[in-house]
Design a protein around this motif. Structure first.
Motif, PDB file in Angstrom:
ATOM      1  N   ALA A 246      46.886  72.866  -2.508  1.00 22.96           N
ATOM      2  CA  ALA A 246      48.358  73.322  -2.593  1.00 22.96           C
ATOM      3  C   ALA A 246      48.696  74.595  -1.829  1.00 22.96           C
ATOM      4  N   VAL A 247      47.523  75.632  -1.653  1.00 23.80           N
ATOM      5  CA  VAL A 247      47.366  76.353  -1.079  1.00 23.80           C
ATOM      6  C   VAL A 247      47.916  76.255   0.625  1.00 23.80           C
ATOM      7  N   LYS A 248      46.730  75.189   0.961  1.00 20.86           N
ATOM      8  CA  LYS A 248      46.737  75.044   2.469  1.00 20.86           C
ATOM      9  C   LYS A 248      48.052  73.686   2.544  1.00 20.86           C
ATOM     10  N   ALA A 249      48.192  72.770   1.795  1.00 23.82           N
ATOM     11  CA  ALA A 249      49.475  72.524   2.064  1.00 23.82           C
ATOM     12  C   ALA A 249      50.682  73.269   2.466  1.00 23.82           C
ATOM     13  N   ALA A 250      50.114  74.172   1.631  1.00 20.51           N
ATOM     14  CA  ALA A 250      52.159  75.000   2.403  1.00 20.51           C
ATOM     15  C   ALA A 250      51.772  75.909   3.508  1.00 20.51           C
ATOM     16  N   GLU A 251      50.525  75.441   4.282  1.00 20.08           N
ATOM     17  CA  GLU A 251      50.513  76.562   6.073  1.00 20.08           C
ATOM     18  C   GLU A 251      50.490  74.781   6.719  1.00 20.08           C
ATOM     19  N   ALA A 252      50.883  74.244   6.111  1.00 20.43           N
ATOM     20  CA  ALA A 252      50.501  72.741   7.464  1.00 20.43           C
ATOM     21  C   ALA A 252      52.491  72.482   8.036  1.00 20.43           C
TER      22      ALA A 252
END
Length: 397
Positions: A246-252
């Protein structure tokens, strides 16, 4: 002579199917009805994507959903076999937000409370229709809710510290305490999603959904910071529920698309983001339908430097170049010179403003003017004049 017409919409004037119809009428008039014309309305993943799907053999369906401000909306989507195309704007679009007067900015209250709920409901309608591959065309959205509404439409519950469901909209996410996925749509496990979007913004920060796109939706300066903080809270809580992805997806890239719907699609639905024009050209089968063509005519309302960054005409020109088919573009107006057009693979550009200098009349009378352009193009092909000739070799720049 076989001519493929593959334009985008002329925004504010004509849909892509209408552009095809008017242009063909003019072409056939100039050619005495002797052209073999193939119409392929296209789009770049935003508004018009649904028309492109229907024009390529998908069947239009309608479902009752909740609009961005809570009003009931009859929203369309398209189905072909087990594949669906959803144009988010039909359910959660900015055009559905009431305005006090024609041309006025959206109300700032709507910018903080608008929801993507209807888009989630459309996905459910597609699942009910048996679809297990869903193209989600995002663009023109009213919401900045991170896709929370979309997930609610699929059965998730967004709760505050007292276990009460949050009201709709991005602002409410500031009070998010937990997300209950107990009744989340089980059929999603077997469903693949494609996020059709050219937006590469992350969810948060100076280049995020609230900062970049919030003002276009009516968000006041103070709203932008509040919405960004609320979206950050969403990421924090979602990470507790589904883990670090969920954290990684925010930066995608693309997480900030459609007020953060891109984020929910990537983080929860495991969507694959692809350029909108590539997705549309794939499901329209443009490449295969170019076989045997002598000429391709593409276009959009304004053909300018922004078009060169991957808009519809550039995608069509690339596909045509792979088949060695020359390309002509039609548009309402253009700022491109001959060199820029040639570098993009476009032999000629024909603008409505060449026929009518009044831009307002060009917008109001785009159909008849396009027919005039079509007749002129046909006449040029028949006369084999330099720059408007009748063979592929003659048209190459």
């Amino acid at each position: 002579m076989r001519v493929v017409i593959a334009p985008d919409k002329f925004k504010g004037s004509l849909s892509a199917p209408d552009v095809c119809a008017h242009l063909e009428k003019g072409l056939q008039r100039g050619a005495g009805g002797n052209l073999d014309v193939v119409r392929i309305p296209v789009a770049d993943g935003g508004e018009g994507t649904l028309d492109a799907a229907v024009g390529s053999g998908f069947t239009r369906r309608t479902a009752p959903v909740t609009g961005p401000t809570g009003q009931p909306v009859e929203a369309d989507f398209a189905v072909r076999g087990h594949e669906a195309v959803i144009e988010m704007a039909t359910a959660s679009g900015l055009a559905l937000v009431p305005r006090t007067s024609k041309g006025s900015r959206p109300d700032s209250a709507a910018a903080t409370t608008a929801t993507s709920l209807g888009t989630g409901q459309l996905i459910r309608a597609a699942l009910d229709a048996g679809c297990r591959r869903i193209v989600l065309g995002v663009g023109g959205s009213a919401n900045t809710d991170g896709g929370a509404g979309l997930l609610q439409g699929l059965g998730a519950r967004f709760l505050d510290s007292r276990n009460n469901e949050l009201p709709p909209g991005g602002a409410a996410l500031a009070n998010l305490h937990s997300i209950d996925f107990t009744h989340f749509e089980p059929r999603l496990v077997d469903t693949r999603f494609v996020l059709a979007s050219d937006v590469d913004n992350p969810l948060l920060g100076a280049q995020g959904a609230a900062a970049v796109f919030g003002p276009q939706k009516g968000a006041a300066p103070q709203d932008v910071g509040m919405l960004d903080a609320a979206l950050a809270r969403f990421v924090e809580v979602l990470a507790r529920e589904i883990g670090f992805r969920a954290v990684k997806a925010a930066e995608a890239p693309g997480a900030g698309a459609a007020g953060g719907v891109g984020y929910a699609a990537i983080a929860v639905l495991a969507a694959t983001r692809r350029p909108g024009i590539d997705v549309v050209l794939e499901f329209t089968g443009l490449s295969d339908r170019l076989a045997g063509a002598d000429l391709v005519i593409t276009g959009e309302g304004s053909l300018d430097e922004q078009s060169l960054l991957g808009k519809t005409p550039m995608g069509v020109a690339r596909a045509a170049a792979a088949h060695g088919v020359p390309v002509i573009a039609v548009c309402g107006r253009t700022t491109l010179d001959h060199g820029q057009a040639a570098a993009a693979g476009i032999a000629e550009i024909h603008a409505l403003t060449a026929l009518e200098s009044d831009v307002n009349r060009c917008i109001a009378e785009a159909g008849p003017l396009l027919e005039q352009l079509g007749t002129q193009i046909s006449a040029g092909l028949a006369a084999n004049r330099p720059g408007t000739a009748s063979t592929k070799e003659d048209l190459r720049v």
